[in-house]
Scaffold this active site. Sequence first.
Site, PDB file in Angstrom:
ATOM      1  N   ASP A  68      -9.582   3.143  -4.065  1.00 22.12           N
ATOM      2  CA  ASP A  68     -10.339   1.968  -3.642  1.00 22.12           C
ATOM      3  C   ASP A  68     -11.740   1.986  -4.252  1.00 22.12           C
ATOM      4  O   ASP A  68     -12.368   3.038  -4.388  1.00 22.12           O
ATOM      5  CB  ASP A  68     -10.451   1.924  -2.120  1.00 22.12           C
TER       6      ASP A  68
ATOM      7  N   ASP B  78       0.837  -1.198   0.000  1.00 24.86           N
ATOM      8  CA  ASP B  78       0.000   0.000   0.000  1.00 24.86           C
ATOM      9  C   ASP B  78       0.877   1.254   0.000  1.00 24.86           C
ATOM     10  O   ASP B  78       2.117   1.174   0.039  1.00 24.86           O
ATOM     11  CB  ASP B  78      -0.909  -0.038   1.236  1.00 24.86           C
TER      12      ASP B  78
END
Length: 687
Positions: A245, A173
Site C-alpha cells: 500500500d 485483496d
Amino acid sequence: MTARTWRTAALAAVIGVALAITAALPATAATGADPAHRAGGSTPSVLSPTPYMGWNTYYGLGGSVTQDQVLAQARALKSTGLARAGYDIVWLDGGWQNSTPRGSDGQLQADRARFPDGMASLTAKLHAMGLKAGIYTDAGPYLPANCGLGSYGHYQTDADTFAAWGFDAVKVDFLCGIAANLDPKTVYMEFAKALRNNASHRPMILNICNPVTSPDWGDYPESQQSTNTWTYAPAIAQSWRTYTDVGFQGSIKFADVLRNFDANAAHPESAGPGHFSDPDYLGPQLGMTDEQFRTQVALWAISAAPLVIGNDLTKLTPTTLAALTNPRLVAVDQDRLGKQGTRVGPAGTTETWVKPLADGSRAVVLLNRGTTPATVQTTASALRLRGGLARVTDAWTGAVSQTRGTVRAAVPAQGTAVLVVSNAPGVAAPRVVLGAASTSSTLVAPGETVKLTATLTNDGVVPATGIQVSATAPSGWVVTDATKPPAILPPGRSATVVTTVTVPAAAAVGDATVAPTLRFRSPLGSGSSTGAPVMVTVAPPVPLAGASSLSAHPWVSATSGWMEPRVDQTVGGGPITMGGVVHPTGIGVASPSVVRYYLGGACTTLTGTVGIDDAVINVGPEGGTSTFSVVGDGASKYASPTITRGAATSFTADVTGVVDLQLVVGDAGDGGYNDRADWADLTVTCS
C-alpha cells in the site's frame, strides 16, 4: 512508514488494508484460463482498453462508509468535473460488509445499518448518474482477526452475487490469503475464472490487490509477493498491484509514492491494452504538498496506471482538481497504445521517463527527486525521434515551443516537467529555458536578501530578443534585476541572469515561494514562462541568550518516517523514556527524520541525550535501531554509532556560527520498522 507497519496494522484490523479497484475479464484466453466471455453472443472486446479511472473509499473515508457518504462522493465526481474527465468508477473498499459478512444462505451481505437500501439499489443509483460501481473482497477465507470478509470457497457464489448486484469492478485483496498461506497465483486464477463465468454474464474489471512484500510484511517466498504478480496477472486481470500500500488511511507520503512508482516500473513489458500495472491510489491532500501530488499524477500517467483518487472528493482544492483533470496529463495516461513508460538514462536524483504514444510522439517526464530545483534535460534522439526540429508541448501549461533537439526544463524540487515531444510540423516560438535558480540562502531572517542565479538557454533555431527576467514573490517582497539580460540570445547560446529578492522586516515566519519569470520575443513568436519555484523559509527568532531547551524553541521544519514528530514526547505519544529513565524534554521521531532549527550564527554549544525509546518493547523484538547526527550548515557536528534499544548516549556538539541546524535520524541500514528515536534533554547555549 514501512510496509511492516502495514502488516501489523492490517493483520490486526477487522476491516482490511486495501483500496478499491476492480474485477476481471481478459480479451483473450490464457494458459489455464477460459476464453473471454461473449456477452450477448457479440464479438469479445477488450475490457478496460485504457487504464480505468475513478475513486475509492479507503484512504479518505476509511472502513465504515455509509450509503449516503458514497452517494455524496458520486455527486462530487459529477459536480467537480472529475467524471467528465474520466473518473467514473465509485469503488467500495473493505468495510461495506455486515459484521457477519456471510448470511445463513451462504451469500455475502452488506451492513444493513449503513447500506439500508442494499447493494443493488446503490449500483442502480450510480448507474443512473452515468457512473460505474466497484466492490471489494479478499481471496482468502474469512478470518475475523485478519480481514473483514473472505471469498475463499465461495468464488463462484460471490462473483454471481457481485454481478447480480450490478457491480462493474471487483478488487480482490490478499490479507486473509496470506494469513491462510495460500498461493496467490492459484486462487487469483480461480477467482478470475469465476468472474468471467458469472451467472449474469456481466463484464467486470478485476483488480488483483496482493500487497505482500518482503521484508516489509515479513519473510515470504517470492511466489507469494506482490512483486511476482506480473508473471500471471496480465492474462486474467485488468490491473494488478505491484507493491504494498502507498499509505495509511488518511496519510500518504511522497517517499512512499516514489517507492511504489519504482517498484511498479520493474516490468513495463507486462502492461498493455486491457491489463495494467497498478502502483496504488492517488493521494491528494493526505500529507503531500501540491507539488508532490502533481508529481504523483505525472508518474502514474507516464506509467499508464489506473487513476483512482483516494481522498474525500468534497474537500478537493482548485489546485488538486486542476492536477487531476489536466486534459493533457489524462491523455498521456489514457493513450490507446497502452504502453507503460520507461526510464531513459541512469537512475538518480534527476531522471527522464518516456512513454511512446499512439500518434508517434513521446510523453516525457523530467523528474526531480531532490529537495532543490534542478535543470533536467534529454534529447530528441534519446527519445527515438528522428533528427531535426522537435515540437514540445508543456503538458502542465499547454505552451508550445520548438527545439533543435535538446529537451530541457527547470524542474521544481520533488516535481516534474511533463512534455509531449514530436516531429510534428508547424511553426512555434523557440524553446528558451530559464534553468533552475540557485540561491544564496533558502533560510533567511526578516530584512535579509535572497539572490537567485539562473542560466538562460536558447534551444530554438532563431534568436530571442526583448528578454525580461524577473521573479514572482509574496506581497511586500522587493524584486530587483541584479544583472541586465542580453539584448539578443542567439540559438544555442546561454547567459547567466541574477535577480535579488528582499524579505520585508515584517515578513511572517514560515515558507514562501519565489519563482523566476521569463518573457521574450522572436521572429517565430513570443514566449513567457515561470521557472521552477524556490522555497524560501523565513526563520523564527534565534533562541534566547544563555542556556535553554531547544525543544521549547520553534523548529523550522520536522519530518518523521511515520506518524508525526512530537515535542517533549516520544513519537506516537507518551513520555520520552530510555533505559527506564524518563526525560522531561526533547523530541520524539521515527526514522528517517530531519528536524531543522534556525540558530542565526548566535549559538555555541548543543548538548543532549539520544537513544531508542522504551516504547519499542511494547511493539516487539524487531527493529529499534537508529543513528543520530547533528549537522550545521551542511557540516557534521556530531555522529553517533548505531544505537539500539535499552541504551542512551550523551553528546556535545560545537555549533559556533551555525545558521541552519539539522538533527538527523537514520535507520541504521535495516529499515525504519519500530525505530522510535528520541532526542532528549536538548540544551543550546547562545549569546
